[in-house]
Design a protein around this motif. Structure first.
Motif, PDB file in Angstrom:
ATOM      1  N   ARG A 296       0.841  -1.191   0.000  1.00 28.27           N
ATOM      2  CA  ARG A 296       0.000   0.000   0.000  1.00 28.27           C
ATOM      3  C   ARG A 296       0.880   1.247   0.000  1.00 28.27           C
ATOM      4  N   ARG A 297       0.729   2.048  -1.065  1.00 30.52           N
ATOM      5  CA  ARG A 297       1.475   3.292  -1.185  1.00 30.52           C
ATOM      6  C   ARG A 297       0.632   4.289  -1.979  1.00 30.52           C
ATOM      7  N   ARG A 324       6.286   6.131  -9.425  1.00 27.47           N
ATOM      8  CA  ARG A 324       5.994   5.324  -8.237  1.00 27.47           C
ATOM      9  C   ARG A 324       5.830   3.844  -8.585  1.00 27.47           C
ATOM     10  N   ALA A 328       8.224   0.777  -7.170  1.00 30.63           N
ATOM     11  CA  ALA A 328       7.671  -0.410  -6.514  1.00 30.63           C
ATOM     12  C   ALA A 328       8.097  -1.694  -7.215  1.00 30.63           C
TER      13      ALA A 328
END
Length: 333
Positions: A296-297, A324, A328
């Motif tokens: 979760r980001r 992002r 990840a």
């Protein structure tokens, strides 16, 4: 010391979601990228050209080629290939679809057209149609209704009966099933990472898994399977779906449960929320358990995406951040 061998990363999907992922990952030098794209796109410019020429639908291939292109001025190439004509007999078509159709007609095959386009655009990777057969996507709804065609399934119809199952048939010979291409199965077999999503759950991502041989290849693969959960629900397809139901459908069609799930956690701009709500679409609720496989980001990009003039196709107002996503995925290598 010799350089470490590159990791083989395969994306499976289509549309702007796959475009974002490929744009993110092509900047990572340690990766060798392959994009498996759907052959069931039959809407808009792609559908008209498919009907006229009988070639594979090349809309998703076009998006992947642009994302992986390595030309000196990528912005102008993207603008050129996404340029949509508004007048005359070519009204509604975009340049990229016409370009690829012309190459297919000149060279005699879609495979040769994609190879030639890859050379022209200096593509960093491979674009692989999931099948060599144009397909028609079929959805059976829970009320028993059958919808035929990706563009019909993709319509924004609020309150439509939920999708019970999807399948595909060969467009020219509907009694025949659609079989995965050798190239697609080879890409999966050599993959270190397989990335699904984001994108329309049924019409983009899972459409590929209605092709015979692909679910079996993914289920047998030793690669880590990553699923990027959509930011918003889709009217007429995933109304009321939380992240768990998205994940359950991915598991159902892919033949295995993803090893890693990326879920957006954080605020979304109010303007984006307002625009989606006007379309009866809402943020996908994170109802997944707290377990190591769920990452979760704040994956959403804060930039509102405006639709190009003349484009009548429903588009995302906000998308995942390429930077992002790259961060990840790189952490998972």
């Amino acid at each position: 010391m010799p350089d470490e061998p590159k990791k083989n990363v395969v994306t499976v999907g289509g549309g702007t979601g796959t475009f974002v992922v490929l744009t993110a990952l092509k900047q990572v030098p340690a990766l060798r990228l392959s994009a498996i794209v759907s052959v069931a796109d039959d809407g808009g410019s792609t559908g008209r050209l498919r009907d006229a020429y009988g070639f594979l639908p090349l809309g998703d291939a076009r998006q992947a080629l642009i994302a992986l292109s390595n030309v000196d001025d990528p912005a102008i190439i993207r603008s050129l290939f996404e340029y949509r004509f508004s007048k005359g007999d070519v009204g509604g078509h975009n340049f990229g679809n016409l370009f690829l159709t012309a190459l297919s007609d000149i060279l005699g095959s879609d495979a040769k057209a994609i190879k030639a386009a890859s050379a022209i655009l200096r593509v960093n990777g491979w674009v692989v149609p999931v099948s060599n057969t144009p397909a028609t996507l079929v959805a059976t709804l829970k009320d028993g209704t059958t919808l035929s065609g990706e563009h019909v399934i993709d319509e924004h119809i609020v309150g439509r009966s939920p999708i019970d199952s999807i399948s595909s048939v060969a467009s020219a010979t509907p009694h025949e099933s659609v079989v995965a291409s050798d190239e697609a199965k080879s890409a999966i077999a050599s993959a270190d990472l397989i990335i699904l999503g984001p994108g329309d759950l049924y019409a983009s991502t899972l459409a590929n898994f209605t092709v015979k041989g692909l679910p079996e290849a993914v289920a047998a693969s030793k690669a880590r399977l990553i699923y990027i959960v959509n930011l918003f629900t889709r009217a007429g397809q995933t109304e009321g779906y939380g992240a768990k139901q998205h994940l359950d459908e991915i598991t159902r069609y892919a033949g295995r449960r993803p090893d890693v799930v990326l879920v957006h956690a954080g605020a979304i701009p109010e303007e984006a929320l307002r625009r989606y709500a006007a379309e009866h679409e809402y943020p996908v609720v994170d109802d997944l358990p707290k377990e190591p496989r769920v990452v979760r980001r704040p994956f959403a990009d804060a930039v509102i995406i405006e639709k190009p003039n003349g484009d009548k196709t429903p588009r995302s107002f906000i998308r995942h951040s390429p930077e992002r996503i790259a961060e990840a995925v790189t952490a998972l290598l």
